[in-house]
Design a protein around this motif. Sequence first.
Motif, PDB file in Angstrom:
ATOM      1  N   VAL A 152     -12.187  -4.081  -3.425  1.00 39.95           N
ATOM      2  CA  VAL A 152     -12.092  -3.887  -1.968  1.00 39.95           C
ATOM      3  C   VAL A 152     -12.939  -4.915  -1.208  1.00 39.95           C
ATOM      4  CG1 VAL A 152     -11.531  -1.425  -2.122  1.00 39.95           C
ATOM      5  CG2 VAL A 152     -13.900  -2.097  -1.800  1.00 39.95           C
TER       6      VAL A 152
ATOM      7  N   ILE B  29       0.839  -1.204   0.000  1.00 44.75           N
ATOM      8  CA  ILE B  29       0.000   0.000   0.000  1.00 44.75           C
ATOM      9  C   ILE B  29       0.875   1.256   0.000  1.00 44.75           C
ATOM     10  CG2 ILE B  29      -1.769   1.246   1.335  1.00 44.75           C
ATOM     11  CD1 ILE B  29      -3.072  -1.442   1.734  1.00 44.75           C
TER      12      ILE B  29
ATOM     13  N   PRO C 206     -14.201   2.105  -2.287  1.00 44.68           N
ATOM     14  CA  PRO C 206     -12.952   2.852  -2.167  1.00 44.68           C
ATOM     15  C   PRO C 206     -13.240   4.353  -2.069  1.00 44.68           C
ATOM     16  CG  PRO C 206     -12.987   1.436  -4.125  1.00 44.68           C
ATOM     17  CD  PRO C 206     -14.376   1.525  -3.633  1.00 44.68           C
TER      18      PRO C 206
ATOM     19  N   LYS D  21      -4.194   2.110  -6.589  1.00 40.59           N
ATOM     20  CA  LYS D  21      -2.952   2.236  -5.815  1.00 40.59           C
ATOM     21  C   LYS D  21      -2.462   0.857  -5.357  1.00 40.59           C
ATOM     22  CE  LYS D  21      -4.367   6.757  -4.057  1.00 40.59           C
ATOM     23  NZ  LYS D  21      -4.690   7.575  -2.900  1.00 40.59           N
ATOM     24  N   VAL D  22      -3.415   0.014  -4.923  1.00 42.60           N
ATOM     25  CA  VAL D  22      -3.016  -1.320  -4.445  1.00 42.60           C
ATOM     26  C   VAL D  22      -2.421  -2.124  -5.607  1.00 42.60           C
ATOM     27  CG1 VAL D  22      -3.787  -3.409  -3.248  1.00 42.60           C
ATOM     28  CG2 VAL D  22      -4.847  -1.225  -2.704  1.00 42.60           C
TER      29      VAL D  22
ATOM     30  N   VAL E 127      -7.302  -5.270   2.261  1.00 41.96           N
ATOM     31  CA  VAL E 127      -7.811  -3.928   1.968  1.00 41.96           C
ATOM     32  C   VAL E 127      -9.056  -3.613   2.809  1.00 41.96           C
ATOM     33  CG1 VAL E 127      -8.898  -2.555   0.141  1.00 41.96           C
ATOM     34  CG2 VAL E 127      -6.808  -3.816  -0.337  1.00 41.96           C
TER      35      VAL E 127
ATOM     36  N   CYS F  47      -8.620   6.156  -7.448  1.00 44.04           N
ATOM     37  CA  CYS F  47      -9.290   5.256  -6.499  1.00 44.04           C
ATOM     38  C   CYS F  47      -8.307   4.247  -5.884  1.00 44.04           C
ATOM     39  CB  CYS F  47     -10.477   4.558  -7.132  1.00 44.04           C
ATOM     40  SG  CYS F  47     -10.430   4.409  -8.897  1.00 44.04           S
ATOM     41  N   PHE F  48      -8.683   3.752  -4.708  1.00 44.48           N
ATOM     42  CA  PHE F  48      -7.757   2.944  -3.904  1.00 44.48           C
ATOM     43  C   PHE F  48      -7.298   1.655  -4.598  1.00 44.48           C
ATOM     44  CE2 PHE F  48      -6.953   0.550   0.233  1.00 44.48           C
ATOM     45  CZ  PHE F  48      -5.694   1.106   0.384  1.00 44.48           C
TER      46      PHE F  48
ATOM     47  N   VAL G 115       0.607   4.017  -2.899  1.00 41.68           N
ATOM     48  CA  VAL G 115       0.232   5.395  -2.548  1.00 41.68           C
ATOM     49  C   VAL G 115       1.327   6.366  -3.001  1.00 41.68           C
ATOM     50  CG1 VAL G 115      -0.121   6.942  -0.568  1.00 41.68           C
ATOM     51  CG2 VAL G 115      -1.260   4.718  -0.639  1.00 41.68           C
TER      52      VAL G 115
ATOM     53  N   ASP H 218      -9.522   3.326   2.336  1.00 41.31           N
ATOM     54  CA  ASP H 218      -8.290   3.830   1.730  1.00 41.31           C
ATOM     55  C   ASP H 218      -7.146   3.577   2.694  1.00 41.31           C
ATOM     56  OD1 ASP H 218      -8.445   5.741   3.671  1.00 41.31           O
ATOM     57  OD2 ASP H 218      -8.488   7.458   2.331  1.00 41.31           O
ATOM     58  N   GLU H 219      -5.978   4.124   2.370  1.00 43.63           N
ATOM     59  CA  GLU H 219      -4.792   3.834   3.180  1.00 43.63           C
ATOM     60  C   GLU H 219      -4.878   4.438   4.578  1.00 43.63           C
ATOM     61  OE1 GLU H 219      -4.983   5.556   0.429  1.00 43.63           O
ATOM     62  OE2 GLU H 219      -3.906   7.452   0.536  1.00 43.63           O
TER      63      GLU H 219
END
Length: 386
Positions: free
Chosen positions: A220, A37, A303, A53-54, A226, A49-50, A41, A334-335
Amino acid sequence: MKITFPNMGSAIYAFKALLEPLGADVVFPPPVTKETIDLGVKYSPEFVCFPFKVNVGDFIRSIESGVTNLITATDFGPCRFGFYHAIQERILRDLGYDFRMIALPQGDLLEFKWIKTLDEVCEYTGLKKLSAAWKGVRLFLIKAKLIEDIENAEGKYRCREVNRGDTDRIKRELLEKLDATKRLKDLRNFRNVIHEEFQKMDMDMSFEPLKVFLTGEIHVTLEPYVNRDLKKKLGKLGCEVTQTLSLHDWIMHKFHVNFHRKEMAHLARPHMPLDIGGEAVWVLGEYIWAATHGYDGFFHLYPFTCMPEITARGIITNKLLKEYDLPPLFVSLDENLAEAGLITRLEAMVDLMHGKRKKKNEYKQKLNAFMDSEKQDYLANQQQHK
Ligand code: SF4
């Protein structure tokens, strides 16, 4: 050829089953961790959106572990997923990585564009290539369905387990067994194996759990790191979890043969007449369905900055909640999500659902008592008039 793909919970076993018969040396991506993560990020646009990033974190860790062939699903929108693959490739190239990105088109599986990708990955030629691809597709579909069965059983039984951790152990062992099974004929009986393994577990069948529906954006919802293993947390809090969302469910939809999704889209049509991306339209249908099928609560995972799911959330809170009165809990992931805060929210939601159920039961008892007394009066009147 060493090849890998991004993480998405247990779905990785199905992707491996698709690629292995083609002669590829399939390597699972390193499991999602804080490092994944942090990398995603660091190198992704801040407001993307998350899952994007993952995925970036997954790709970087895979490349650094020596696997440079990356296969990833692509779509033609309607949301940001349509450009994931192109932007991710550019980010990785800008970072100086030498790799090969292979697109697996899944916009409409009946267009069969994915066959070209399998052709590209396959190590064989001629007739052997054809039979390898056929075997890969069949193994993929069967294993995706069996993974769905394992996860359904997990949602159903964890709240009833007597010895903490039994469900996790059985799930892990079944997935390992499934991964080790390479021949189609050995999978014929696997459904019974799943059933038998869970039936061996010590369970308290007299326990009456809360019934909850879990859904949301696919990445997610399926990737436990996540979503902070929300399904497991709900099971431990005494909830029986129904989750129809799975890789198999998605693939059937993309082959236009998912009648469950067609029903959900039909229920949602007055509120959202078209697919706006993500799972939004089906989330609305599922909310209505769950509210009319005796569920105690509805959990929606999405997300942070996911436009389609935020739209679905708005429609549920502003419109459907008043009409259907099923308590929803929305979890934006999210993170920065703090696990302690999430647990507090889950516990509060469980208290609320218990309170609602108690009220419902009291109302039912009062109604039954009233109906009984009305019946007695009616019978007494009938006797008098005879
Ligand atoms: S569904 Fe949401 S999270 Fe997924 S790609 Fe689309 S906008 Fe991003």
